[in-house]
Write a protein that holds these residues in place. Structure first.
Motif, PDB file in Angstrom:
ATOM      1  N   ASP A  25     -33.383  39.510 113.722  1.00 18.61           N
ATOM      2  CA  ASP A  25     -34.809  39.189 113.739  1.00 18.61           C
ATOM      3  C   ASP A  25     -35.455  39.485 112.385  1.00 18.61           C
ATOM      4  O   ASP A  25     -36.208  38.667 111.846  1.00 18.61           O
ATOM      5  CB  ASP A  25     -35.499  39.983 114.852  1.00 18.61           C
ATOM      6  N   LEU A  26     -35.156  40.653 111.817  1.00 18.15           N
ATOM      7  CA  LEU A  26     -35.764  41.046 110.547  1.00 18.15           C
ATOM      8  C   LEU A  26     -35.365  40.136 109.393  1.00 18.15           C
ATOM      9  O   LEU A  26     -36.133  39.933 108.447  1.00 18.15           O
ATOM     10  CB  LEU A  26     -35.401  42.504 110.215  1.00 18.15           C
ATOM     11  N   LEU A  27     -34.165  39.573 109.463  1.00 15.62           N
ATOM     12  CA  LEU A  27     -33.683  38.665 108.417  1.00 15.62           C
ATOM     13  C   LEU A  27     -33.689  37.208 108.894  1.00 15.62           C
ATOM     14  O   LEU A  27     -33.029  36.348 108.310  1.00 15.62           O
ATOM     15  CB  LEU A  27     -32.280  39.072 107.961  1.00 15.62           C
ATOM     16  N   GLY A  28     -34.470  36.943 109.929  1.00 12.77           N
ATOM     17  CA  GLY A  28     -34.508  35.621 110.549  1.00 12.77           C
ATOM     18  C   GLY A  28     -35.006  34.503 109.658  1.00 12.77           C
ATOM     19  O   GLY A  28     -34.827  33.329 109.977  1.00 12.77           O
ATOM     20  N   ALA A  29     -35.623  34.828 108.530  1.00 14.05           N
ATOM     21  CA  ALA A  29     -36.077  33.787 107.605  1.00 14.05           C
ATOM     22  C   ALA A  29     -34.906  33.090 106.929  1.00 14.05           C
ATOM     23  O   ALA A  29     -35.078  32.017 106.340  1.00 14.05           O
ATOM     24  CB  ALA A  29     -37.010  34.388 106.553  1.00 14.05           C
ATOM     25  N   LEU A  30     -33.719  33.690 107.011  1.00 16.87           N
ATOM     26  CA  LEU A  30     -32.522  33.117 106.389  1.00 16.87           C
ATOM     27  C   LEU A  30     -31.660  32.428 107.429  1.00 16.87           C
ATOM     28  O   LEU A  30     -31.437  32.969 108.511  1.00 16.87           O
ATOM     29  CB  LEU A  30     -31.680  34.219 105.731  1.00 16.87           C
ATOM     30  N   ASP A  31     -31.140  31.238 107.085  1.00 14.66           N
ATOM     31  CA  ASP A  31     -30.142  30.650 107.975  1.00 14.66           C
ATOM     32  C   ASP A  31     -28.776  31.239 107.603  1.00 14.66           C
ATOM     33  O   ASP A  31     -28.651  31.982 106.623  1.00 14.66           O
ATOM     34  CB  ASP A  31     -30.165  29.116 107.927  1.00 14.66           C
ATOM     35  N   ALA A  32     -27.764  30.928 108.378  1.00 10.62           N
ATOM     36  CA  ALA A  32     -26.443  31.534 108.174  1.00 10.62           C
ATOM     37  C   ALA A  32     -25.871  31.223 106.791  1.00 10.62           C
ATOM     38  O   ALA A  32     -25.269  32.094 106.155  1.00 10.62           O
ATOM     39  CB  ALA A  32     -25.479  31.073 109.268  1.00 10.62           C
ATOM     40  N   ASP A  33     -26.062  29.992 106.303  1.00 10.56           N
ATOM     41  CA  ASP A  33     -25.545  29.638 104.975  1.00 10.56           C
ATOM     42  C   ASP A  33     -26.242  30.440 103.882  1.00 10.56           C
ATOM     43  O   ASP A  33     -25.599  30.908 102.939  1.00 10.56           O
ATOM     44  CB  ASP A  33     -25.701  28.139 104.705  1.00 10.56           C
ATOM     45  N   GLU A  34     -27.550  30.618 104.003  1.00  7.99           N
ATOM     46  CA  GLU A  34     -28.283  31.418 103.019  1.00  7.99           C
ATOM     47  C   GLU A  34     -27.821  32.874 103.054  1.00  7.99           C
ATOM     48  O   GLU A  34     -27.644  33.502 102.008  1.00  7.99           O
ATOM     49  CB  GLU A  34     -29.790  31.352 103.288  1.00  7.99           C
ATOM     50  N   ALA A  35     -27.632  33.405 104.256  1.00 11.18           N
ATOM     51  CA  ALA A  35     -27.175  34.796 104.388  1.00 11.18           C
ATOM     52  C   ALA A  35     -25.798  34.967 103.745  1.00 11.18           C
ATOM     53  O   ALA A  35     -25.562  35.948 103.031  1.00 11.18           O
ATOM     54  CB  ALA A  35     -27.143  35.209 105.860  1.00 11.18           C
ATOM     55  N   ARG A  36     -24.892  34.014 103.983  1.00 11.23           N
ATOM     56  CA  ARG A  36     -23.558  34.089 103.377  1.00 11.23           C
ATOM     57  C   ARG A  36     -23.641  33.997 101.853  1.00 11.23           C
ATOM     58  O   ARG A  36     -22.931  34.699 101.137  1.00 11.23           O
ATOM     59  CB  ARG A  36     -22.645  33.005 103.949  1.00 11.23           C
ATOM     60  N   ALA A  37     -24.500  33.125 101.333  1.00 14.54           N
ATOM     61  CA  ALA A  37     -24.627  32.951  99.883  1.00 14.54           C
ATOM     62  C   ALA A  37     -25.178  34.224  99.231  1.00 14.54           C
ATOM     63  O   ALA A  37     -24.679  34.668  98.192  1.00 14.54           O
ATOM     64  CB  ALA A  37     -25.530  31.758  99.571  1.00 14.54           C
ATOM     65  N   ILE A  38     -26.192  34.823  99.841  1.00  9.22           N
ATOM     66  CA  ILE A  38     -26.757  36.061  99.290  1.00  9.22           C
ATOM     67  C   ILE A  38     -25.722  37.178  99.364  1.00  9.22           C
ATOM     68  O   ILE A  38     -25.568  37.958  98.416  1.00  9.22           O
ATOM     69  CB  ILE A  38     -28.062  36.440 100.016  1.00  9.22           C
ATOM     70  N   THR A  39     -25.003  37.246 100.458  1.00 11.55           N
ATOM     71  CA  THR A  39     -23.944  38.257 100.597  1.00 11.55           C
ATOM     72  C   THR A  39     -22.892  38.091  99.509  1.00 11.55           C
ATOM     73  O   THR A  39     -22.467  39.069  98.893  1.00 11.55           O
ATOM     74  CB  THR A  39     -23.305  38.176 101.998  1.00 11.55           C
ATOM     75  N   ALA A  40     -22.488  36.863  99.253  1.00  9.87           N
ATOM     76  CA  ALA A  40     -21.489  36.608  98.209  1.00  9.87           C
ATOM     77  C   ALA A  40     -22.021  37.024  96.839  1.00  9.87           C
ATOM     78  O   ALA A  40     -21.297  37.612  96.034  1.00  9.87           O
ATOM     79  CB  ALA A  40     -21.090  35.128  98.207  1.00  9.87           C
ATOM     80  N   THR A  41     -23.285  36.743  96.575  1.00  9.73           N
ATOM     81  CA  THR A  41     -23.885  37.133  95.301  1.00  9.73           C
ATOM     82  C   THR A  41     -23.937  38.649  95.169  1.00  9.73           C
ATOM     83  O   THR A  41     -23.597  39.199  94.113  1.00  9.73           O
ATOM     84  CB  THR A  41     -25.298  36.531  95.166  1.00  9.73           C
ATOM     85  N   LEU A  42     -24.352  39.339  96.225  1.00  5.99           N
ATOM     86  CA  LEU A  42     -24.408  40.800  96.183  1.00  5.99           C
ATOM     87  C   LEU A  42     -23.004  41.392  96.037  1.00  5.99           C
ATOM     88  O   LEU A  42     -22.827  42.378  95.316  1.00  5.99           O
ATOM     89  CB  LEU A  42     -25.124  41.342  97.417  1.00  5.99           C
ATOM     90  N   ASP A  43     -22.020  40.782  96.686  1.00  2.00           N
ATOM     91  CA  ASP A  43     -20.629  41.234  96.511  1.00  2.00           C
ATOM     92  C   ASP A  43     -20.207  41.098  95.052  1.00  2.00           C
ATOM     93  O   ASP A  43     -19.532  41.972  94.506  1.00  2.00           O
ATOM     94  CB  ASP A  43     -19.679  40.435  97.409  1.00  2.00           C
ATOM     95  N   ARG A  44     -20.605  40.003  94.424  1.00  2.00           N
ATOM     96  CA  ARG A  44     -20.267  39.782  93.015  1.00  2.00           C
ATOM     97  C   ARG A  44     -20.907  40.857  92.135  1.00  2.00           C
ATOM     98  O   ARG A  44     -20.275  41.371  91.222  1.00  2.00           O
ATOM     99  CB  ARG A  44     -20.705  38.381  92.590  1.00  2.00           C
ATOM    100  N   ILE A  45     -22.136  41.205  92.435  1.00  3.83           N
ATOM    101  CA  ILE A  45     -22.801  42.272  91.682  1.00  3.83           C
ATOM    102  C   ILE A  45     -22.032  43.581  91.840  1.00  3.83           C
ATOM    103  O   ILE A  45     -21.813  44.299  90.875  1.00  3.83           O
ATOM    104  CB  ILE A  45     -24.265  42.444  92.140  1.00  3.83           C
ATOM    105  N   LEU A  46     -21.593  43.871  93.052  1.00  2.00           N
ATOM    106  CA  LEU A  46     -20.879  45.125  93.306  1.00  2.00           C
ATOM    107  C   LEU A  46     -19.520  45.171  92.614  1.00  2.00           C
ATOM    108  O   LEU A  46     -19.079  46.240  92.197  1.00  2.00           O
ATOM    109  CB  LEU A  46     -20.723  45.343  94.814  1.00  2.00           C
ATOM    110  N   THR A  47     -18.867  44.028  92.520  1.00  2.00           N
ATOM    111  CA  THR A  47     -17.520  44.035  91.923  1.00  2.00           C
ATOM    112  C   THR A  47     -17.531  43.763  90.417  1.00  2.00           C
ATOM    113  O   THR A  47     -16.670  44.245  89.709  1.00  2.00           O
ATOM    114  CB  THR A  47     -16.593  43.010  92.608  1.00  2.00           C
TER     115      THR A  47
END
Length: 155
Positions: free
Chosen positions: A129-151
């Motif tokens: 609900d709190l992240l409901g403004a994002l669809d699944a593709d957007e959530a995956r893309a942001i996650t991938a970007t944050l993973d890239r920052i971490l690595t």
């Protein structure tokens, strides 16, 4: 006299990254605040308690207190108080560690597993609900970007 610029090469990219950091921080605090409030009102619990139960749920064989505090990146003292309350509530069991009289292993009881399952299901729904403004593709893309920052990010 003006202060020297510590990074003379800092430009619009740097400012954009700074704004991103501030937005990430604000978003994280907003989501965390919502989760804390929901845990408090619906389960009379706290986010640290939830985090401890989550770590124990992922380690069914239990964890030594030092392992648990290391996993959660908090002090043993912080974990000890939470474990005390979870033991009192019947959600966690302390067991001696063979060969180490000073150490205890803690694990969820059946009651604790059931309670965590209830809380985890609600937690997932709240985050959804709190992240409901994002669809699944957007959530995956942001996650991938944050993973890239971490690595790949510079420390």
């Amino acid at each position: 006299m003006s202060a020297p610029n510590p990074r003379p090469d800092a430009g619009p990219d740097s400012k954009a990254r700074l704004r991103l950091w501030l937005k990430l921080l604000k978003t994280t605090r907003t989501v965390e605040s919502g989760l804390r409030e929901n845990l408090r009102t619906e389960f009379a619990s706290t986010l640290p308690r939830f985090d401890v139960m989550s770590a124990l749920a992922r380690n069914a064989g239990g964890l030594k207190m030092s392992e648990l505090s290391g996993l959660l990146k908090v002090s043993n003292g912080n974990v000890t108080g939470i474990i005390e309350r979870l033991v009192e509530d019947g959600h966690v069991l302390r067991e001696p560690v063979p060969g180490d009289r000073r150490a205890n292993r803690v694990r969820l009881t059946r009651k604790g597993e059931e309670e965590f399952a209830r809380q985890a299901a609600r937690h997932e729904a709240w985050v959804d609900d709190l992240l409901g403004a994002l669809d699944a593709d957007e959530a995956r893309a942001i996650t991938a970007t944050l993973d890239r920052i971490l690595t790949e990010g510079k420390s």
